[in-house]
Design a protein around this motif. Structure first.
Motif, PDB file in Angstrom:
ATOM      1  N   ALA A 299       0.829  -1.207   0.000  1.00 37.69           N
ATOM      2  CA  ALA A 299       0.000   0.000   0.000  1.00 37.69           C
ATOM      3  C   ALA A 299       0.866   1.260   0.000  1.00 37.69           C
ATOM      4  O   ALA A 299       0.585   2.229  -0.721  1.00 37.69           O
ATOM      5  CB  ALA A 299      -0.928  -0.007   1.207  1.00 37.69           C
ATOM      6  N   HIS A 303       0.835   3.882  -3.140  1.00 32.74           N
ATOM      7  CA  HIS A 303       0.410   5.266  -2.949  1.00 32.74           C
ATOM      8  C   HIS A 303       1.517   6.246  -3.320  1.00 32.74           C
ATOM      9  O   HIS A 303       1.271   7.264  -3.984  1.00 32.74           O
ATOM     10  CB  HIS A 303      -0.008   5.489  -1.498  1.00 32.74           C
ATOM     11  CG  HIS A 303      -0.493   6.880  -1.223  1.00 32.74           C
ATOM     12  ND1 HIS A 303       0.323   7.871  -0.706  1.00 32.74           N
ATOM     13  CD2 HIS A 303      -1.704   7.463  -1.434  1.00 32.74           C
ATOM     14  CE1 HIS A 303      -0.369   8.993  -0.587  1.00 32.74           C
ATOM     15  NE2 HIS A 303      -1.588   8.776  -1.018  1.00 32.74           N
ATOM     16  N   SER A 307       1.017   8.754  -6.475  1.00 35.33           N
ATOM     17  CA  SER A 307       0.945  10.181  -6.136  1.00 35.33           C
ATOM     18  C   SER A 307       2.074  10.961  -6.792  1.00 35.33           C
ATOM     19  O   SER A 307       1.859  12.072  -7.312  1.00 35.33           O
ATOM     20  CB  SER A 307       0.975  10.370  -4.610  1.00 35.33           C
ATOM     21  OG  SER A 307       2.203   9.917  -4.057  1.00 35.33           O
ATOM     22  N   ILE A 334      -6.801   2.592  -2.896  1.00 33.98           N
ATOM     23  CA  ILE A 334      -5.815   3.614  -3.259  1.00 33.98           C
ATOM     24  C   ILE A 334      -5.789   3.819  -4.772  1.00 33.98           C
ATOM     25  O   ILE A 334      -5.829   4.942  -5.269  1.00 33.98           O
ATOM     26  CB  ILE A 334      -4.416   3.219  -2.748  1.00 33.98           C
ATOM     27  CG1 ILE A 334      -4.384   3.234  -1.214  1.00 33.98           C
ATOM     28  CG2 ILE A 334      -3.343   4.147  -3.316  1.00 33.98           C
ATOM     29  CD1 ILE A 334      -3.137   2.609  -0.616  1.00 33.98           C
ATOM     30  N   ASP A 337      -8.654   5.737  -6.174  1.00 39.30           N
ATOM     31  CA  ASP A 337      -8.543   7.172  -5.874  1.00 39.30           C
ATOM     32  C   ASP A 337      -7.732   7.910  -6.934  1.00 39.30           C
ATOM     33  O   ASP A 337      -7.922   9.118  -7.140  1.00 39.30           O
ATOM     34  CB  ASP A 337      -7.901   7.341  -4.503  1.00 39.30           C
ATOM     35  CG  ASP A 337      -8.287   8.653  -3.831  1.00 39.30           C
ATOM     36  OD1 ASP A 337      -9.307   9.251  -4.228  1.00 39.30           O
ATOM     37  OD2 ASP A 337      -7.571   9.066  -2.903  1.00 39.30           O
ATOM     38  N   LEU A 416      -2.580   6.697   5.496  1.00 40.68           N
ATOM     39  CA  LEU A 416      -3.357   5.870   4.568  1.00 40.68           C
ATOM     40  C   LEU A 416      -4.573   5.266   5.276  1.00 40.68           C
ATOM     41  O   LEU A 416      -5.684   5.251   4.726  1.00 40.68           O
ATOM     42  CB  LEU A 416      -2.487   4.751   3.986  1.00 40.68           C
ATOM     43  CG  LEU A 416      -1.383   5.152   3.017  1.00 40.68           C
ATOM     44  CD1 LEU A 416      -0.666   3.899   2.503  1.00 40.68           C
ATOM     45  CD2 LEU A 416      -1.942   5.941   1.846  1.00 40.68           C
ATOM     46  N   THR A 419      -7.224   7.805   5.868  1.00 41.56           N
ATOM     47  CA  THR A 419      -7.865   8.223   4.620  1.00 41.56           C
ATOM     48  C   THR A 419      -8.799   7.159   4.063  1.00 41.56           C
ATOM     49  O   THR A 419      -9.928   7.463   3.639  1.00 41.56           O
ATOM     50  CB  THR A 419      -6.789   8.567   3.561  1.00 41.56           C
ATOM     51  OG1 THR A 419      -5.930   9.591   4.068  1.00 41.56           O
ATOM     52  CG2 THR A 419      -7.441   9.044   2.256  1.00 41.56           C
ATOM     53  N   TYR A 420      -8.344   5.911   4.059  1.00 39.44           N
ATOM     54  CA  TYR A 420      -9.074   4.860   3.350  1.00 39.44           C
ATOM     55  C   TYR A 420      -9.765   3.844   4.260  1.00 39.44           C
ATOM     56  O   TYR A 420     -10.541   3.019   3.769  1.00 39.44           O
ATOM     57  CB  TYR A 420      -8.113   4.115   2.417  1.00 39.44           C
ATOM     58  CG  TYR A 420      -7.518   4.998   1.353  1.00 39.44           C
ATOM     59  CD1 TYR A 420      -8.261   5.377   0.235  1.00 39.44           C
ATOM     60  CD2 TYR A 420      -6.202   5.472   1.461  1.00 39.44           C
ATOM     61  CE1 TYR A 420      -7.723   6.193  -0.747  1.00 39.44           C
ATOM     62  CE2 TYR A 420      -5.660   6.292   0.479  1.00 39.44           C
ATOM     63  CZ  TYR A 420      -6.420   6.648  -0.613  1.00 39.44           C
ATOM     64  OH  TYR A 420      -5.884   7.462  -1.578  1.00 39.44           O
TER      65      TYR A 420
END
Length: 546
Positions: A299, A303, A307, A334, A337, A416, A419-420
């Protein structure tokens, strides 16, 4: 040899599974020895011969790790191939598995062999076969090799050639440092940010092949503060400082943590003997080193890369990532998103490699990342199996990125989750050796297929995915649909609350494997739910074998 040992050694021959052939060293067709090596290599040779003279000329790349018998087994494979007029490119010294995959592609060889038992204990060794794409052979090709192996009446009588004769006939070539540099240049090309000099790293190869490439890969990327765990630097087939050379386990990091405290290191890295799996430890909010799970590492890497690429304007609209069916759903959240598609594959990195090749051939999707929960990651598709060298460079780069913001990788992980959602996963397995063990494994799988649990930890099971039949069954509607995946002996259960668990026998070891996953809005609730699912499932298992 006592009678039970004799039966275990001779009652069957070692089989190909999700990672090739692997077993304990010893006598008999159910153990790793020069005769099982010759037999499987003869089967591979027949497979190559069936694909014509050009396939024989393109030849086979052979690499090996630091285990007992590895160098000898590599040479036995070359001598067996030579008896069939097939050329071998043999690494002069031990090398990581990812470089073997790279070398097959770079040299345009027709196949590859890696002598390794990955992270298994010291009494094991193994044999992985790679196709011309640099990926582990898919089941159909492996079945052809097995068919040819079964046609061999007596492996003790198989023909082999002398090494000196093969060298004089140019049927064996030794390779090494020149290929190292090419591979390392490809790895360096994956960098996204180069301001990394201030990060302090401790690395341990756990007595394996990682020492041959990892320090240079990190130095090439600009890391200046790298400390190697000296006691675990050199190859050692007994793995003397470890109970098991597995970077998924805390004991593998004991020495690295001592070094980390002495050096005030930001990041601890460990690779398994063939350097395809990477373990990572970072400081938590209390300043103590904690191990990241494979799901957490995946993860974080995902990310960071998405990003950074989006920020730099280099993330293609048709991007795709791959993960296995037993890997956390956090990666999917992720990727979604960032507008990136997630495609699930069966367990085994060869299935991820198959998808990479398929999408590259079609030109419909651009590969960004592939990973599995068992500490395997791939970033650049110039390798077609998990690659700890690539992953180490990128996770170190990410750690340096966070350090510039006065954060740690642990802080990034908590961000993370906030957020998720708090995705939590766990894994357990137990070993069932010999004929009796194989029968117990069959009983467990049959129990879950024929009498599936109606509920798990208080939540009703909503869907069952049986990858052997290829069917997904919705228990509330009784609807069935076919899944677009190859068949495999795996069953996955999805309760109504969004949790899940999956069970499967290992393809390379006498083990039953159990995977669990949950998601809750708070960490405590997630941990509590995970324990409920684990206990509920294992109670069913105990009842099925008692």
């Amino acid at each position: 040899m006592i009678e039970s040992e004799r039966e275990d050694a001779f009652y069957k021959q070692l089989e190909f599974g999700t990672g090739g052939m692997r077993g304990e060293l010893g006598a008999g067709p159910n153990h790793m020895n020069i005769y099982t090596i010759r037999k499987v290599t003869a089967g591979l040779a027949k497979y190559i011969e069936e694909n014509g003279t050009e396939a024989k000329k393109r030849g086979v790349v052979i690499a090996y790790d630091s285990r007992h018998g590895s160098a000898e087994f590599a040479l036995e494979a070359a001598k067996t191939l030579g008896a069939h007029g097939i050329k071998s490119y043999v690494f002069q010294e031990l090398r990581p598995m990812p470089e073997l995959s790279f070398a097959v592609r770079y040299l345009r060889a027709y196949a590859g062999i890696m002598i390794t038992a990955s992270h298994n204990p010291s009494e094991y060794n193994g044999y992985k076969v790679y196709g011309e794409d640099g990926a582990q052979l898919p089941p159909a090709a492996a079945d052809v090799i097995v068919t040819h192996m079964n046609e061999i009446e007596n492996e003790l009588l198989l023909e082999i050639k002398d090494e000196r004769e093969l060298l004089s006939q140019n049927l064996v070539s030794y390779i090494g440092e020149n290929l190292d540099q090419v591979y390392l240049d490809y790895v360096k090309g994956l960098q996204l940010n180069k301001d990394v000099a201030n990060l302090h790293i401790v690395y341990t190869p756990l007595h394996g092949t990682g020492q041959t490439l990892m320090p240079q890969a990190l130095q090439n990327a600009g890391f200046q503060h790298i400390t190697i765990v000296n006691e675990q630097k050199n190859p050692d087939p007994n793995f003397s400082t470890l109970s098991s050379p597995n970077p998924e386990e805390a004991q593998a990091f004991q020495l690295a943590i001592q070094y980390g405290k002495e050096k005030a290191a930001d990041l601890l890295l460990a690779t398994d003997p063939d350097a395809d799996r990477l373990g990572v430890a970072v400081k938590n909010n209390s300043g103590e080193y904690v191990l990241l799970t494979g799901n957490q590492m995946g993860a974080l890497l995902l990310h960071y890369m998405l990003s950074q690429k989006q920020e730099k304007g280099v993330l293609p609209d048709n991007s795709v990532i791959f993960k296995t069916i037993v890997t956390s759903e956090l990666g999917r959240a992720i990727a979604e998103d960032y507008g990136v598609q997630t495609v699930d594959t069966l367990t085994g990195f060869k299935y991820i490699a198959e998808k990479i090749e398929e999408y590259k051939r079609k030109g419909t999707k651009t590969f960004q990342f592939g990973y599995e929960e068992s500490y395997g990651y791939l970033i650049g598709d110039f390798v077609r199996d998990k690659d700890a060298v690539q992953a180490a460079m990128m996770i170190a780069e990410e750690a340096a990125y966070y350090k510039q913001q006065e954060m740690t990788l642990y802080d990034g992980l908590i961000e993370l989750y906030e957020t998720y959602g708090y995705y939590k996963e766990s894994f357990t397995s137990f070993t069932l050796k010999g004929k009796d063990g194989a029968e117990q494994i069959d009983r467990i799988m049959n129990r879950f297929r024929e009498h599936p649990p109606a509920g798990i930890g208080g939540a009703a099971v909503e869907k069952i995915e049986d990858y052997q039949s290829g069917k997904r069954i919705n228990l509330s509607t009784t609807q069935q649909e076919m899944m677009d995946l190859p068949t495999s002996n795996v069953i996955k259960f999805r309760p109504q609350d969004g949790s899940w668990f999956a069970i499967r026998p290992s393809g390379t070891e006498p083990k039953m494997k159990f995977y669990f996953g949950v998601k809750q809005g708070e960490e405590d609730l997630s941990e509590e739910r995970l324990r409920e699912v684990e206990v509920s499932v294992m109670n069913v298992v105990k009842n099925s074998i008692s």
